[in-house]
Design an enzyme around this catalytic site. Structure first.
Site, short mmCIF file in Angstrom:
data_model
loop_
_atom_site.label_atom_id
_atom_site.label_comp_id
_atom_site.label_asym_id
_atom_site.label_seq_id
_atom_site.Cartn_x
_atom_site.Cartn_y
_atom_site.Cartn_z
N PRO A 16 0.86 -1.20 0.00
CA PRO A 16 0.00 0.00 0.00
C PRO A 16 0.89 1.24 0.00
CG PRO A 16 0.06 -1.00 2.20
CD PRO A 16 0.83 -1.91 1.28
N ALA A 18 0.33 5.47 0.03
CA ALA A 18 -0.57 6.62 0.01
C ALA A 18 -0.21 7.53 -1.15
CB ALA A 18 -0.47 7.38 1.33
N GLN A 70 -6.78 -1.17 3.39
CA GLN A 70 -6.04 -0.95 4.63
C GLN A 70 -6.66 0.19 5.44
OE1 GLN A 70 -2.13 1.11 5.00
NE2 GLN A 70 -1.36 -0.87 5.65
N CYS A 100 2.97 2.78 9.68
CA CYS A 100 3.22 4.11 9.12
C CYS A 100 4.02 4.98 10.09
CB CYS A 100 1.91 4.80 8.74
SG CYS A 100 2.22 6.37 7.90
N ASN A 203 8.69 -7.51 3.69
CA ASN A 203 8.68 -6.25 2.96
C ASN A 203 9.91 -5.40 3.29
OD1 ASN A 203 7.19 -3.12 3.56
ND2 ASN A 203 7.51 -3.88 1.51
N GLY A 204 10.41 -4.74 2.25
CA GLY A 204 11.52 -3.82 2.42
C GLY A 204 12.62 -4.10 1.42
N GLY A 227 7.09 -2.27 -2.82
CA GLY A 227 6.57 -0.91 -2.85
C GLY A 227 7.26 -0.07 -3.88
N ARG A 228 8.33 0.63 -3.45
CA ARG A 228 8.94 1.64 -4.31
C ARG A 228 9.48 1.09 -5.63
NH1 ARG A 228 12.82 3.49 0.12
NH2 ARG A 228 12.50 1.27 0.53
C1 LIG Z 1 4.92 7.01 -1.02
C2 LIG Z 1 4.72 5.91 -0.01
C3 LIG Z 1 3.49 5.78 0.60
C4 LIG Z 1 3.27 4.75 1.54
N1 LIG Z 1 2.02 4.59 2.08
C5 LIG Z 1 1.77 3.53 2.89
C6 LIG Z 1 0.45 3.24 3.33
O1 LIG Z 1 -0.53 3.93 3.00
N2 LIG Z 1 0.28 2.15 4.16
C7 LIG Z 1 1.33 1.35 4.53
O2 LIG Z 1 1.14 0.39 5.27
N3 LIG Z 1 2.59 1.60 4.11
C8 LIG Z 1 2.81 2.64 3.28
N4 LIG Z 1 4.07 2.82 2.78
C9 LIG Z 1 5.13 1.85 3.08
C10 LIG Z 1 5.17 0.76 2.01
O3 LIG Z 1 3.97 0.01 2.03
C11 LIG Z 1 6.35 -0.19 2.26
O4 LIG Z 1 6.21 -0.77 3.53
C12 LIG Z 1 7.70 0.52 2.19
O5 LIG Z 1 7.77 1.39 1.06
C13 LIG Z 1 8.86 -0.49 2.14
O6 LIG Z 1 8.77 -1.29 1.00
P1 LIG Z 1 9.73 -1.03 -0.29
O7 LIG Z 1 11.14 -1.03 0.21
O8 LIG Z 1 9.41 -2.17 -1.21
O9 LIG Z 1 9.34 0.31 -0.85
C14 LIG Z 1 4.32 3.86 1.88
C15 LIG Z 1 5.55 4.02 1.26
C16 LIG Z 1 5.77 5.01 0.33
C17 LIG Z 1 7.12 5.14 -0.34
#
Ligand SMILES: Cc1cc2nc3c(=O)[nH]c(=O)nc-3n(C[C@H](O)[C@H](O)[C@H](O)COP(=O)(O)O)c2cc1C
Length: 320
Positions: A16, A18, A70, A100, A203-204, A227-228
């Site tokens: 997820p 935002a 969520q 968050c 995740n991460g 995510g990213r």
């Molecule tokens: C722009 C942005 C918005 C995010 N919004 C949420 C969110 O709404 N809910 C949530 O649980 N995590 C949120 N996250 C965290 C991501 O879900 C994820 O846990 C985090 O980016 C690590 O994963 P990654 O390394 O694959 O990016 C957000 C991350 C980013 C970069």
């Protein structure tokens, strides 16, 4: 892996995000192999107040199922009520945000701040589960490794979530203090996996096939959440699917990327109208163009564009 009655072949999740994971982006990730997608975080209070904009964020379209919704908040009663209200959107899963780090969320006692209050975290999961007890909608929880280096209590929280009835857990292997800074702590994800019987999604920093395979292997996780790395690159899911199925992965052609960007931003404009859709398209186009020759020039042009037609013209030039 399975979450309730939902069966996923590989366990590939879109995180997820935002402001990013709207219907248009989620559909694009589904197209390339994300098996489970998720709405951005939805305020439990705002859902209970019947806020129109919040309800728009909660909408799920048919082409993207299964999709989780969520919710965030810190009041067990409101969280339970909002989970019930969220059923209007027929989510396949209700996910609870305990990760968050943003000041306006965690500073308010929501998101990752719940990890500092294990009893409250337990109570929230229990009440949400009870509210949905006859609804056949699994409840999952997304946590971090902890609040800071001195409070890495993911294992404790994970066990409490399981005891409260959670059907699966996502662990983002970073403390709240570390926000998004590398490296990700795979040890704590592995520890959580060894401590609970429910599925664990890691995740991460999963950003390609290699890092996904490493995450699966090192932590023993049931799924990985991305995510990213999916920003402007929904193809990351296809790359990981190929690796898991031991098939050769072919990078998308420029023609395909060009067509996908247009499909993505057209969907955005259809969903949000031209004024908002075209503005939101700017960041997505910038992500797709990242690393391409001339990208900064095209990005500046897109940032000035106000209509879908203008952006499409710039994309035609960029990919010509
Ligand atoms: C722009 C942005 C918005 C995010 N919004 C949420 C969110 O709404 N809910 C949530 O649980 N995590 C949120 N996250 C965290 C991501 O879900 C994820 O846990 C985090 O980016 C690590 O994963 P990654 O390394 O694959 O990016 C957000 C991350 C980013 C970069």
């Amino acid at each position: 892996m399975e979450i309730g009655k939902i069966k996923l072949k590989h366990g590939l999740f879109l995180a997820p995000m935002a402001g990013v994971t709207d219907i248009a982006f989620r559909r694009m990730c589904k197209k390339y192999g994300a098996e489970m997608v998720c709405t951005e975080m939805i305020s439990s209070r705002a859902l209970c107040y019947n806020d129109r904009k919040t309800k728009e964020l909660a909408r799920i379209s048919d082409g993207e199922r299964p999709c989780a919704l969520q919710i965030f908040g810190n009041d067990p009663g409101i969280m339970a009520e909002s989970a019930l209200l969220a059923l209007e959107f027929s989510p396949d899963i209700i996910d609870i945000n305990m990760g968050c780090p943003a000041p306006k969320i965690a500073g308010n006692g929501d998101g990752c701040a719940l990890m500092k209050k294990p009893e409250l975290a337990y109570e929230i999961v229990k009440r949400v589960k009870e509210a949905l007890s006859d609804k056949d909608v699994p409840v999952t929880v997304k946590i971090r490794s902890g609040w800071d280096e001195n409070h890495k209590n993911a294992v404790e929280i994970a066990k409490l979530c399981e005891k409260a009835g959670a059907d699966a857990l996502t662990v983002h292997g970073r403390t709240k203090d570390r926000m998004y800074a590398p490296p990700v702590d795979m040890d704590i994800i592995r520890e959580v996996k060894r401590s609970v019987g429910i599925p664990v999604i890691a995740n991460g920093d999963v950003h390609d096939a290699k890092s996904a395979l490493e995450m699966f292997e090192y932590t023993g996780c049931d799924g990985v959440m991305i995510g990213r790395a999916a920003l402007g690159n929904p193809y990351v899911f296809a790359e990981i699917v190929c690796a898991l199925e031991k098939k050769e992965y072919k990078k998308p052609s420029r023609q395909l990327v060009k067509a996908d960007i247009k499909e993505h931003i057209t969907a955005l404009v259809e969903l949000k109208g031209e004024f908002i859709g075209a503005r939101e398209a700017r960041k997505h186009v910038a992500w797709y163009l990242k690393g391409m020759p001339g990208a900064p020039v095209f990005r500046n042009e897109v940032n000035e564009a106000e209509t879908l037609a203008q952006i499409k013209n710039i994309i035609d030039k960029a990919f010509n």
